[in-house]
Design a protein around this motif. Sequence first.
Motif, short mmCIF file in Angstrom:
data_model
loop_
_atom_site.label_atom_id
_atom_site.label_comp_id
_atom_site.label_asym_id
_atom_site.label_seq_id
_atom_site.Cartn_x
_atom_site.Cartn_y
_atom_site.Cartn_z
N LYS A 84 0.82 -1.21 0.00
CA LYS A 84 0.00 0.00 0.00
C LYS A 84 0.85 1.26 0.00
N GLU A 116 0.31 4.21 -2.76
CA GLU A 116 -0.07 5.58 -2.37
C GLU A 116 0.96 6.59 -2.87
N ARG A 137 0.10 9.67 -5.42
CA ARG A 137 0.35 11.07 -5.08
C ARG A 137 1.20 11.75 -6.15
#
Length: 296
Positions: free
Chosen positions: A125, A129, A133
């Motif tokens: 994860k 992420e 971003r």
Amino acid sequence: MAVLKALVVDDASFVRDLVKRTVRQRFPVMELTEAANGKRAQSLMSRTTFDLVLCDWEMPEMTGLELLQWMREQPQYQKVPFIMITSRGDKDHVIEAVKQGVSEYLGKPFSPEGLSKKIIKVMGKRLKEAMSRSGKLMASPADAFKESASLLTQKREPAEPPKSPAVAADNPLLRGAASSPSPANKARPAKAPLSVASVRFAESTLRSVVKDITLNEVRVIAKRDQDFPGILDQAVVDIEVAEGQMARLNGYVHQLQAVDKRQDTDFVSVVVRFVDEDPQKLEDLSRFIARFRAGG
């Protein structure tokens, strides 16, 4: 913009470059630092906290296993992913690495796809992420990066498992190679028994006999009906340096050449340049060369 820090540790600069190019191409959110051995890596890790470590096993001064043991004793590194990238794929070594806290184990030679899958698996994860971003899309492990571009490798059908030297010695390939009418074969008296080598690539294994070998490279002869690599493909050369003792030498394909000067030649010469700087591997190689020169 890089938001994660990864450390690449390997005594072979060629392998470090392969890892770095793959990571930069597929995970641009990672800032990369490299080290040529475990001691240098330990020094860097004491000054900077890394989010991922990709490390070879066999290195001078400090092995990958010793670095892993030290790393798991440091509070800041107890849960940091550690991927062992090594030609040592036998069961005992895998078990030992797992006991010491390795996150994943990747065998050499590796493909960019194989390395990418391992990184996605251990970073999970957090990597997803970071990629989101930065505006980058993350492929799932199931279809991990199906793009056609590959880094110094070619997609091939999986080859049959490598044979042990004892089994391979009875293969018609070796008898044929020994009797090949090439000028090179005439120049060197036949050796008995032949020195057998398995040359492993990311997705195939080449059964061959050693034609010539130095501390820098090996020339092997292989039957044409096998899957051959491309120039600059990673390779691991497995040779028996003593009874029951194998040396696994990392390198890359430097040359492919027909043994005979005709289009329908049955045999191909493959030159693999070695990249290891491990003194133990060089010692093992020196012993093999001495035995090879003496005629087996």
